[in-house]
Scaffold this motif. Structure first.
Motif, PDB file in Angstrom:
ATOM      1  N   SER A  83       0.954  -1.396  -0.127  1.00 24.13           N
ATOM      2  CA  SER A  83      -0.025  -0.007   0.003  1.00 24.13           C
ATOM      3  C   SER A  83       0.837   1.155  -0.021  1.00 24.13           C
ATOM      4  CB  SER A  83      -1.005  -0.186   1.250  1.00 24.13           C
ATOM      5  OG  SER A  83      -0.198  -0.091   2.406  1.00 24.13           O
ATOM      6  N   ARG A  84       2.069   1.120   0.574  1.00 18.98           N
ATOM      7  CA  ARG A  84       2.878   2.359   0.517  1.00 18.98           C
ATOM      8  C   ARG A  84       3.917   2.476  -0.509  1.00 18.98           C
ATOM      9  NH1 ARG A  84       7.657   1.147   3.636  1.00 18.98           N
ATOM     10  NH2 ARG A  84       7.188  -1.100   4.722  1.00 18.98           N
ATOM     11  N   TYR A  85       4.129   1.343  -1.361  1.00 24.30           N
ATOM     12  CA  TYR A  85       5.230   1.344  -2.306  1.00 24.30           C
ATOM     13  C   TYR A  85       4.806   2.119  -3.619  1.00 24.30           C
ATOM     14  CZ  TYR A  85       8.745  -1.961  -0.143  1.00 24.30           C
ATOM     15  OH  TYR A  85       9.460  -2.529   0.531  1.00 24.30           O
ATOM     16  N   ARG A  86       5.664   2.793  -4.185  1.00 28.37           N
ATOM     17  CA  ARG A  86       5.122   3.658  -5.429  1.00 28.37           C
ATOM     18  C   ARG A  86       5.600   2.506  -6.738  1.00 28.37           C
ATOM     19  NH1 ARG A  86       3.990   8.295  -3.331  1.00 28.37           N
ATOM     20  NH2 ARG A  86       5.080   9.073  -1.711  1.00 28.37           N
ATOM     21  N   TRP A  87       5.097   3.283  -7.953  1.00 26.08           N
ATOM     22  CA  TRP A  87       4.716   2.204  -8.806  1.00 26.08           C
ATOM     23  C   TRP A  87       5.598   2.907 -10.148  1.00 26.08           C
ATOM     24  CZ3 TRP A  87       1.505  -2.413  -9.540  1.00 26.08           C
ATOM     25  CH2 TRP A  87       0.839  -2.370  -8.305  1.00 26.08           C
ATOM     26  N   GLN A  88       6.390   1.965 -10.943  1.00 20.26           N
ATOM     27  CA  GLN A  88       6.836   2.051 -12.156  1.00 20.26           C
ATOM     28  C   GLN A  88       6.185   1.138 -13.148  1.00 20.26           C
ATOM     29  OE1 GLN A  88      10.895   1.538 -14.671  1.00 20.26           O
ATOM     30  NE2 GLN A  88      11.186   2.248 -12.459  1.00 20.26           N
ATOM     31  N   ILE A  89       5.261   1.660 -14.164  1.00 19.68           N
ATOM     32  CA  ILE A  89       4.849   0.921 -15.002  1.00 19.68           C
ATOM     33  C   ILE A  89       5.084   1.173 -16.339  1.00 19.68           C
ATOM     34  CG2 ILE A  89       2.389   0.272 -15.631  1.00 19.68           C
ATOM     35  CD1 ILE A  89       1.474   1.249 -13.017  1.00 19.68           C
ATOM     36  N   ASN A  90       5.702   0.067 -17.294  1.00 22.80           N
ATOM     37  CA  ASN A  90       6.372   0.237 -18.644  1.00 22.80           C
ATOM     38  C   ASN A  90       6.972   1.766 -18.583  1.00 22.80           C
ATOM     39  OD1 ASN A  90       4.785  -1.945 -19.220  1.00 22.80           O
ATOM     40  ND2 ASN A  90       3.145  -1.030 -20.097  1.00 22.80           N
ATOM     41  N   GLY A  91       7.892   1.808 -17.742  1.00 17.19           N
ATOM     42  CA  GLY A  91       8.908   2.738 -17.541  1.00 17.19           C
ATOM     43  C   GLY A  91       8.400   4.083 -17.124  1.00 17.19           C
ATOM     44  N   ILE A  92       7.108   4.317 -16.746  1.00 16.45           N
ATOM     45  CA  ILE A  92       6.706   5.381 -16.118  1.00 16.45           C
ATOM     46  C   ILE A  92       6.605   5.346 -14.830  1.00 16.45           C
ATOM     47  CG2 ILE A  92       4.534   7.101 -16.205  1.00 16.45           C
ATOM     48  CD1 ILE A  92       3.804   5.967 -19.054  1.00 16.45           C
ATOM     49  N   HIS A  93       6.973   6.529 -14.178  1.00 18.60           N
ATOM     50  CA  HIS A  93       6.908   6.518 -12.646  1.00 18.60           C
ATOM     51  C   HIS A  93       5.753   7.238 -12.366  1.00 18.60           C
ATOM     52  CE1 HIS A  93      10.974   5.361 -11.671  1.00 18.60           C
ATOM     53  NE2 HIS A  93      11.238   5.649 -13.039  1.00 18.60           N
ATOM     54  N   TYR A  94       4.856   6.626 -11.307  1.00 18.31           N
ATOM     55  CA  TYR A  94       3.637   7.238 -10.929  1.00 18.31           C
ATOM     56  C   TYR A  94       3.596   7.798  -9.450  1.00 18.31           C
ATOM     57  CZ  TYR A  94       1.537   5.447 -15.509  1.00 18.31           C
ATOM     58  OH  TYR A  94       1.307   5.202 -16.350  1.00 18.31           O
ATOM     59  N   PRO A  95       3.254   9.085  -8.784  1.00 18.46           N
ATOM     60  CA  PRO A  95       3.600   9.697  -7.731  1.00 18.46           C
ATOM     61  C   PRO A  95       2.739   8.888  -6.575  1.00 18.46           C
ATOM     62  CG  PRO A  95       2.299  11.064  -9.086  1.00 18.46           C
ATOM     63  CD  PRO A  95       2.619   9.766 -10.131  1.00 18.46           C
ATOM     64  N   PHE A  96       1.532   8.369  -6.807  1.00 20.63           N
ATOM     65  CA  PHE A  96       0.622   8.197  -5.892  1.00 20.63           C
ATOM     66  C   PHE A  96       0.635   6.675  -5.442  1.00 20.63           C
ATOM     67  CE2 PHE A  96      -1.419  12.035  -7.137  1.00 20.63           C
ATOM     68  CZ  PHE A  96      -1.119  13.015  -6.108  1.00 20.63           C
ATOM     69  N   THR A  97       0.661   6.280  -4.122  1.00 19.87           N
ATOM     70  CA  THR A  97       0.718   4.860  -3.844  1.00 19.87           C
ATOM     71  C   THR A  97      -0.601   4.512  -3.639  1.00 19.87           C
ATOM     72  OG1 THR A  97       0.490   5.259  -1.447  1.00 19.87           O
ATOM     73  CG2 THR A  97       2.817   5.138  -2.338  1.00 19.87           C
ATOM     74  N   VAL A  98      -0.824   3.265  -3.702  1.00 12.57           N
ATOM     75  CA  VAL A  98      -2.566   2.678  -3.524  1.00 12.57           C
ATOM     76  C   VAL A  98      -3.061   3.354  -2.082  1.00 12.57           C
ATOM     77  CG1 VAL A  98      -3.500   0.471  -3.032  1.00 12.57           C
ATOM     78  CG2 VAL A  98      -1.920   0.489  -4.711  1.00 12.57           C
ATOM     79  N   ALA A  99      -2.172   3.197  -1.247  1.00 13.15           N
ATOM     80  CA  ALA A  99      -2.997   3.835   0.090  1.00 13.15           C
ATOM     81  C   ALA A  99      -3.281   5.353  -0.163  1.00 13.15           C
ATOM     82  CB  ALA A  99      -1.875   3.643   1.149  1.00 13.15           C
ATOM     83  N   GLU A 100      -2.478   5.911  -1.018  1.00  3.88           N
ATOM     84  CA  GLU A 100      -2.929   7.620  -1.134  1.00  3.88           C
ATOM     85  C   GLU A 100      -4.069   7.653  -2.017  1.00  3.88           C
ATOM     86  OE1 GLU A 100       1.691   9.329  -0.533  1.00  3.88           O
ATOM     87  OE2 GLU A 100       1.035   8.672  -2.289  1.00  3.88           O
ATOM     88  N   LEU A 101      -4.079   6.748  -2.956  1.00  2.00           N
ATOM     89  CA  LEU A 101      -5.217   6.711  -3.739  1.00  2.00           C
ATOM     90  C   LEU A 101      -6.683   6.321  -3.312  1.00  2.00           C
ATOM     91  CD1 LEU A 101      -3.507   4.969  -7.181  1.00  2.00           C
ATOM     92  CD2 LEU A 101      -4.125   7.420  -6.813  1.00  2.00           C
ATOM     93  N   PHE A 102      -6.589   5.403  -2.290  1.00  2.00           N
ATOM     94  CA  PHE A 102      -7.722   5.135  -1.553  1.00  2.00           C
ATOM     95  C   PHE A 102      -8.274   6.227  -0.891  1.00  2.00           C
ATOM     96  CE2 PHE A 102      -7.045   0.304  -2.321  1.00  2.00           C
ATOM     97  CZ  PHE A 102      -8.133   0.222  -3.065  1.00  2.00           C
ATOM     98  N   SER A 103      -7.187   6.933  -0.106  1.00  2.00           N
ATOM     99  CA  SER A 103      -7.465   8.099   0.787  1.00  2.00           C
ATOM    100  C   SER A 103      -7.976   9.073  -0.143  1.00  2.00           C
ATOM    101  CB  SER A 103      -6.233   8.288   1.469  1.00  2.00           C
ATOM    102  OG  SER A 103      -6.539   9.557   2.175  1.00  2.00           O
ATOM    103  N   GLN A 104      -7.452   9.336  -0.981  1.00  2.00           N
ATOM    104  CA  GLN A 104      -8.037  10.777  -1.767  1.00  2.00           C
ATOM    105  C   GLN A 104      -9.329  10.307  -2.441  1.00  2.00           C
ATOM    106  OE1 GLN A 104      -4.785  11.021  -5.193  1.00  2.00           O
ATOM    107  NE2 GLN A 104      -3.194  11.348  -3.654  1.00  2.00           N
ATOM    108  N   SER A 105      -9.473   8.868  -2.788  1.00  2.00           N
ATOM    109  CA  SER A 105     -10.740   8.804  -3.470  1.00  2.00           C
ATOM    110  C   SER A 105     -11.977   9.005  -2.301  1.00  2.00           C
ATOM    111  CB  SER A 105     -10.665   7.308  -3.776  1.00  2.00           C
ATOM    112  OG  SER A 105      -9.900   7.260  -4.871  1.00  2.00           O
ATOM    113  N   ALA A 106     -11.689   8.722  -1.270  1.00  2.00           N
ATOM    114  CA  ALA A 106     -12.679   8.753   0.030  1.00  2.00           C
ATOM    115  C   ALA A 106     -13.127  10.074   0.111  1.00  2.00           C
ATOM    116  CB  ALA A 106     -12.191   8.212   1.222  1.00  2.00           C
TER     117      ALA A 106
END
Length: 424
Positions: free
Chosen positions: A215-238
């Motif tokens: 939940s707190r690790y950040r993501w690199q997907i197909n060479g693109i770095h994404y700033p928000f973690t899963v935990a942050e995305l769920f929190s922002q969604s709420a």
């Protein structure tokens, strides 16, 4: 199983346990009670789209052939007073199938429609992707374009200001906000998030992480770095998808869940809506077409509904970089020609003109892009368990791919969510 539960709820439990005959028997009793006729035959569909529902066909002793659908969402017993709103949509000029019989009682909320000899549009599109045919592609695209254009017209004509209380009463929040919160967990980590993911081991490809890491690790997907973690995305969604946060953004009359498994393909040229369980007249404008946008486009082909096929179809590699606390995913999923055409239509025939009108009427919030991104992120992560832990339907390949697509859309700006930043 609770034998005191309402019949449809019992049938739903039995079907999930694979006890199809017993489930059919319960539904036959309920249908007889609703229609006043004896059920001669009943057949429950076992399709990949029936995530929170039962549907199928029945024939009565009058020789009347019907399509039935039961839909269940957590908490409905407390918050939904009028579950199906087909009449509302018909009055506003939407092409919608009206049920012949309906029971709206919690645990018995069953709709019975005249049986059609047409297919759901989702099934037609699924068949095309299995066997692409250049001659039929324009027909499918045209049908989707026409529905998107009609949906935009209805949105524009019904756009209005609403109070916080009016927005809160809409059933559509059960698809988003109410799946993120409860009385026992931090904001955004309750509801289905707690049920599906908290304190679980998340398996991605050949890698595993506990929830606290994942939940707190950040993501690199197909060479693109994404700033928000899963935990942050769920929190922002709420926060962003809370009814009170959406009340000032304009509201419209809409189906709310018009993905193509809830759409008939009439005469192989026009689309007709059914099962308006989340329809309403005060739906936040930015939320109304989210489900249709995600499930008609980004959920395909295969990975969300048919993970076993996706495992054979896609290559997904996952590496965990613990020193940098990063999840690195490389995959070869991309939109098919059909889904890309659907995205182009949704952008040009719905999203872009709607955003322009909201801005012109000073109803567009500064963070509108984030609302869209987060709602898209919630679609796959809250509709069913994305983990490959033996409890859900996903395997380690489809889980990794699903999380990668969800995270990329939730962060937006790049990759599959890049279009959101180009709506104005």
């Amino acid at each position: 199983m609770d034998n005191q539960a309402p019949l449809a709820a019992q049938a739903n439990t039995l079907a999930k346990q694979g006890q199809w005959q017993q489930a059919s028997d319960k539904l036959a009793l309920l249908i007889a009670q609703i229609t006043g006729h004896t059920v001669q035959t009943i057949q429950i569909n076992r399709d990949q789209y029936s995530l929170n529902s039962l549907n199928g066909f029945t024939q009565l002793d009058t020789d009347e052939a019907l399509f039935f659908k039961y839909h269940h969402e957590e908490g409905e017993e407390k918050s939904i007073e009028e579950y199906y709103r087909a009449e509302l949509l018909r009055n506003y000029g939407f092409p919608v199938d009206l049920p012949l019989y309906a029971c709206k009682e919690p645990g018995r909320q069953l709709l019975l429609y005249r049986k059609r000899h047409t297919e759901r549009f989702a099934d037609v599109c699924r068949r095309w992707e299995a066997h692409p045919d250049a001659t039929t592609l324009p027909k499918l695209i045209k049908a989707q374009q026409q529905l998107d254009q009609l949906t935009l017209t209805k949105a524009r004509n019904s756009l209005h200001r609403v109070s916080v209380q009016q927005v809160k009463q809409e059933a559509i929040h059960q698809l988003f906000y109410h799946r993120l919160v409860d009385d026992h967990h931090p904001l955004g980590l309750g509801g289905r998030v707690a049920k599906f993911y908290l304190d679980k081991t998340i398996k991605l490809g050949q890698q595993s992480l506990d929830w606290s890491q994942f939940s707190r690790y950040r993501w690199q997907i197909n060479g693109i770095h994404y700033p928000f973690t899963v935990a942050e995305l769920f929190s922002q969604s709420a926060q962003r998808l809370a009814p009170q946060s959406l009340a000032d953004h304009g509201a419209i009359v809409a189906h709310g869940d018009a993905h193509n498994a809830n759409v008939w393909f009439e005469d192989e040229q026009t689309l007709t809506l059914f099962d308006p369980a989340f329809a309403g007249e005060n739906i936040p404008a930015l939320l109304a077409e989210i489900k249709a946008t995600f499930h008609n486009i980004f959920a395909h082909p295969y990975w969300l509904y048919e993970p076993d096929i996706a495992q054979e179809h896609y290559q997904v590699e996952v590496r965990i970089d613990h020193p940098t606390q990063q999840i690195v995913v490389q995959h070869n999923w991309q939109l098919t020609d059909l889904r890309q055409a659907f995205l182009d239509s949704k952008i040009n025939n719905y999203w872009r003109p709607l955003i322009a009108q909201l801005k012109a009427q000073q109803s567009l919030p500064e963070h509108y892009q984030q609302v869209i991104q987060l709602a898209l992120f919630c679609c796959p992560t809250l509709v069913l368990d994305l983990t490959a832990n033996g409890y859900g339907q996903h395997n380690q390949q489809s889980s990794a791919l699903g999380w990668a697509i969800a995270v990329a859309l939730g962060n937006g700006g790049q990759g599959p969510g890049q279009w959101i930043s180009q709506l104005l």
